[in-house]
Each structure stands twice: as structure tokens, then as C-alpha cells.
Design an enzyme around this catalytic site. Structure first.
Site, PDB file in Angstrom:
ATOM      1  N   CYS A  83       0.835  -1.207   0.000  1.00 48.76           N
ATOM      2  CA  CYS A  83       0.000   0.000   0.000  1.00 48.76           C
ATOM      3  C   CYS A  83       0.875   1.264   0.000  1.00 48.76           C
ATOM      4  O   CYS A  83       1.473   1.577  -1.017  1.00 48.76           O
ATOM      5  CB  CYS A  83      -0.997  -0.040   1.165  1.00 48.76           C
ATOM      6  SG  CYS A  83      -2.343   1.158   0.954  1.00 48.76           S
ATOM      7  N   HIS A 110      -3.512  -5.223   0.485  1.00 50.24           N
ATOM      8  CA  HIS A 110      -3.010  -5.592   1.816  1.00 50.24           C
ATOM      9  C   HIS A 110      -3.017  -7.106   1.994  1.00 50.24           C
ATOM     10  O   HIS A 110      -3.975  -7.651   2.570  1.00 50.24           O
ATOM     11  CB  HIS A 110      -3.868  -4.930   2.904  1.00 50.24           C
ATOM     12  CG  HIS A 110      -3.562  -3.487   3.111  1.00 50.24           C
ATOM     13  ND1 HIS A 110      -2.574  -3.044   3.970  1.00 50.24           N
ATOM     14  CD2 HIS A 110      -4.084  -2.377   2.545  1.00 50.24           C
ATOM     15  CE1 HIS A 110      -2.518  -1.727   3.948  1.00 50.24           C
ATOM     16  NE2 HIS A 110      -3.426  -1.283   3.083  1.00 50.24           N
ATOM     17  N   GLU A 131      -1.524  -8.884   4.106  1.00 48.31           N
ATOM     18  CA  GLU A 131      -1.546  -9.270   5.532  1.00 48.31           C
ATOM     19  C   GLU A 131      -2.970  -9.273   6.079  1.00 48.31           C
ATOM     20  O   GLU A 131      -3.285 -10.053   6.970  1.00 48.31           O
ATOM     21  CB  GLU A 131      -0.615  -8.354   6.337  1.00 48.31           C
ATOM     22  CG  GLU A 131      -1.170  -7.006   6.745  1.00 48.31           C
ATOM     23  CD  GLU A 131      -1.365  -6.031   5.591  1.00 48.31           C
ATOM     24  OE1 GLU A 131      -0.933  -6.332   4.466  1.00 48.31           O
ATOM     25  OE2 GLU A 131      -1.968  -4.964   5.814  1.00 48.31           O
TER      26      GLU A 131
END
Lengths: 229, 231
Positions: A110, A209, A211
């Protein structure tokens, strides 16, 4: 020893123990997914000498966070560009450049993706909701949006992810110019969603993202690349 | 090694991040600043329930301040004045302290960190100083900060770093009642509360009840970094 993966953090003002203090913070899902993928997460703090930091790391994540200061890409700040922190930009850019020089695997996420583009001479759209045709990116009302990205064949990213994957989106800025980097993924509306340098074994950035998505393929690939350095 | 890697323990809390309230690893920036100013590289360690093999990546360790320790850690019943506890954070820090002892890793405990060192070494806590005889007016807590003096024991490292008496910031409602096997190296001038401890058999194992990093009192951080560097 398990590969040591550094993750950059942000300094923010928060009510923590007392009101409005400077805190070092990073969403928990970053260290958590690194652990799950077999790495040792180490959260890095702005101001730490980048050269010494990298002596202690096998891999590096430039994490999500605030907007990049537009002075880094020779623009005036748009009204929607807020909460910038030039000292953090400079610290992370130094980490990116030096990690690449040492061939330490790097994953930008990001803001990290955007900063990696800027560090290679690239440029950003400062506010996608007013930039045609990218109005639909981002998180609204506290909800992530989701969209499909196409991963370009023959890229490093294509050796890790399928040709089409559904990703999450929580950003209001985007990469307009990749600088000297190679585009490895685009969303259906054509926004640059991933970059790599085409030379290093692992130097990849993505706009989404992984994660938060639980996309372990990508994080495991970073950890594995880091274990061989 | 020019700049040693110093781990800082940190909790995970629900914290504002963009439009969300998210679980985030969060710690006051003053710890990292103190370590950078002292010539070290801070790395923040999130709590987790795995074995602390991160210890092998570190040259030194700071156990940071934070919430009350779960009284079950020192065999006591929960006092109604003991505030929110975080058993995962307690366990993680206990494991890290034990691993640091085993590997002779230099370690500095701050506030709760000093208390945790004492608990790991068999000590116990006063769970609420304002209702503990002799310590009722120890100082501010619940976000407030007050100043008082601490007398340091001659011949100890804290004494050589900070002198015989030092003015400190105080912001805690619990205190160490018994330091277990640790040696007391400093006490509050006005009420005798334990304010500094050490483990002399360890290369560098020191704890202080106050927050030196918040008052730019970097001597103990510098001493930690020197020990971590092996000089």
C-alpha cells in the site's frame, strides 16, 4: 535462525496511557502473518540508522500507512493529501534504496508500494475518488472494497500468485507513474497494483493488503527469499 | 557491531488506524527515541504465544511499561484495584526475561518491566499503593505524573550512572513489595518503596520503576547499549 523480517511502522498521535502521545504503531496482522509464514517479525522505528538496521535483517516490508509527502515527487499537496510526515518518507526511502543495493528481499504494501514507486522516480495520483476512472478504489464507511487484479505473465509476481486474484483495497492514492520499475499487476480499471524491479530476486510491491487478506503465498515467498540470503 | 539491536516489548491493543479500530502493536515513541539517542537500533516486539526465539536476533532488551501484571503470576488473589490485565503480554515478557537470563542478554526493565523482572525472580507486588500503608502518597497514576526523589545504593551501576539521589517521574499505582532474588539498588526517598533493582550475577540486568526515557534521562539506556555492544 528463522529469517528476520523487518517491518516499518508509523509514529502517530494516539490516546495511549495518557492523551495524545506519540506512539510507534503497526497493525498486528503484519507481525502475525510473518510468524505464521515462518519468519521472525521485527518492527522497525523511524529514526533508526538504515544501514545498521539492515545489518540485522534478512528481509524487509515497507508497510501501509499515511500519505507520501508530495514534495517527494515534485507536486504540491492536494487538499485531500493529509497527515504526511516527511521524516518517515525519507527514512523508508533510505531503507528501500539500501536494501535493494544489498539485495535484501523487499515487499512494499500500500503506502510502501507507493513509496517504492516514488523512490524510483515515479509519481502518485493524490486522490483516486476524484481521478477518472479510478473512483471506486478504497475503503468507505469502514469497509474494504474488493476488486480483481490481473498479474502480468512472466513477472516475479506471476511466479507467486495466480493470473487473476481478488484483492482488498483501502487507499485513496495510487501510483500514476512507476518510474524505472516494471508493472506486474493492474486492476480492471487499469490502476497500477503491483511493481517489481526486474533484476532483484525479490523486490516487489503491491497496492493491496496481503496481511489483512491472509494472502500467505506472497508473505511466504518473501520469507523464503529472505532465508536464502 | 557499531549499533546493537535492542528489542522493546510492546502490547497489542485496539487502536485507531485509518477508518478502523484495529488490533495494533503500539508503544510510546519515547522508548525508540531513547535507544536511537543512545546509539542502538530499536526493534519493537509484539506479544505472541510462541517461544521467544526472537531473542537470538537481539543484542539487548527493554521490557517496557504498561498495564498491571496478573496477580496469579505471583500467587496472589486479584485485588479489586488491579486494573485490566493482559495474560498473553505477561506470559510473553516472562518467557523473554527467562530467555534473556539464560543467554545472558543485557536487559533493562522500565516501570511494569521492572515489576515483571521481580515477579519472574520470585517477587510480589503491592496491588494498589494508595491503599497500602506507608505508600499512600507515593505519587500520581492513572495517566498522571508526579516527581519524587530516589536514593540509589552506592557501589551499584545505577548509582555510578545517576548519582546518590535522582529526581524521577512517577506514574504507577502498583509497586514492588518484595524483589524476590533481585538486589534492591534504589528506594523512594519519601516512603522507601523499591524503585530500582538488579541481578548482579547477570551481565546487565537492571530495572527502574520510573520512566527515564520520558525525561531525557538516557544514562541507563546508554549503559544498556554499551553492554549490548559488549563494551
Amino acid at each position: 535462525m528463522k529469517p528476520r523480517i523487518g517491518i516499518t511502522s508509523s509514529v502517530n498521535k494516539r490516546d495511549y496511557e495518557s492523551e495524545d502521545r506519540d506512539v510507534v504503531m503497526l497493525p498486528w496482522n503484519y507481525p502475525s502473518i510473518i510468524e505464521e509464514c515462518g519468519g521472525t517479525p521485527l518492527i522497525l522505528s523511524e529514526g533508526s540508522d538504515p544501514y545498521s538496521v539492515l545489518d540485522a535483517l534478512d528481509g524487509l516490508i515497507i508497510a501501509g500507512g499515511r500519505d507520501v509527502d508530495p514534495s517527494n515527487y515534485s507536486q504540491e499537496a492536494a487538499p485531500e493529501t493529509t497527515d504526511t510526515r516527511l521524516s518517515q518518507d525519507h527514512w523508508e526511502i533510505a531503507l528501500i534504496i539500501e536494501a535493494k543495493r544489498r539485495k535484501i528481499p523487499v515487499l512494499g504494501i500500500c503506502r510502501g508500494h507507493q513509496l517504492i514507486a516514488v523512490a524510483h522516480g515515479g509519481s502518485l495520483y493524490q486522490h483516486l475518488p476524484t481521478t477518472s476512472p479510478f473512483e471506486s478504489h478504497g475503503a468507505w464507511g469502514g469497509n474494504w472494497s474488493k476488486h480483481v487484479v490481473e498479474v502480468m505473465g512472466g513477472t516475479s509476481l506471476a511466479s507467486i500468485l495466480d493470473g487473476h486474484c481478488i484483492v482488498n483495497s483501502a487507499h485513496h492514492q495510487g501510483v500514476s507513474d512507476p518510474g524505472t520499475l516494471t508493472i506486474n499487476a493492474r486492476s480492471e480499471d487499469g490502476l497500477i497494483e503491483g511493481l517489481e524491479d526486474g533484476e532483484s530476486d525479490f523486490f516487489i510491491s503491491v497496492q493491496w493488503h496481503p496481511e489483512a487478506l491472509g494472502q500467505k503465498d506472497l508473505i511466504s515467498a518473501l520469507v523464503n527469499a529472505s532465508s536464502s540470503t | 557491531m557499531v549499533r546493537p539491536i535492542i528489542g522493546v516489548t510492546a502490547p497489542t491493543r485496539v487502536t485507531k488506524w485509518g477508518p478502523w479500530d484495529m488490533d495494533a502493536t503500539v508503544v510510546p515513541a519515547t522508548y525508540a527515541i531513547a535507544i536511537v539517542q543512545s546509539g542502538g537500533i530499536p526493534v519493537i516486539l509484539p506479544p505472541d504465544d510462541r517461544m521467544p526465539d526472537v531473542i537470538h536476533a537481539l543484542d539487548g532488551l527493554v521490557i517496557s511499561g504498561g498495564p498491571d501484571i496478573d496477580p496469579s503470576m505471583y500467587g496472589a488473589e486479584l485485588d479489586p484495584n488491579t486494573l485490566d490485565t493482559y495474560p498473553l503480554q505477561d506470559q510473553r515478557e516472562k518467557l523473554l526475561i527467562e530467555a534473556a537470563i539464560e543467554t545472558d542478554l543485557p536487559i533493562l526493565g522500565i516501570c511494569r518491566g521492572m515489576q515483571m523482572m521481580c515477579v519472574v525472580e520470585g517477587g510480589r507486588m503491592h496491588q494498589h499503593l494508595p491503599s497500602t500503608s506507608g505508600h499512600e502518597s507515593h505519587g500520581s497514576w492513572n495517566g498522571g505524573v508526579s516527581d519524587h526523589h530516589v536514593e540509589l545504593v552506592p557501589g551499584t551501576l545505577v548509582h555510578s550512572e545517576l548519582g546518590g539521589e535522582v529526581s524521577v517521574n512517577s506514574t504507577h499505582h502498583q509497586g514492588v513489595e518484595h524483589a524476590g532474588s533481585l538486589v534492591v539498588t534504589g528506594r523512594a526517598s519519601h516512603d522507601g518503596l523499591i524503585e530500582a533493582v538488579e541481578k548482579p550475577s547477570h551481565r546487565f540486568f537492571h530495572g527502574v520503576q520510573w520512566h527515564p526515557e520520558r525525561i531525557n534521562q538516557f544514562e541507563m539506556y546508554s549503559a544498556l547499549v554499551r553492554a549490548a555492544r559488549g563494551s
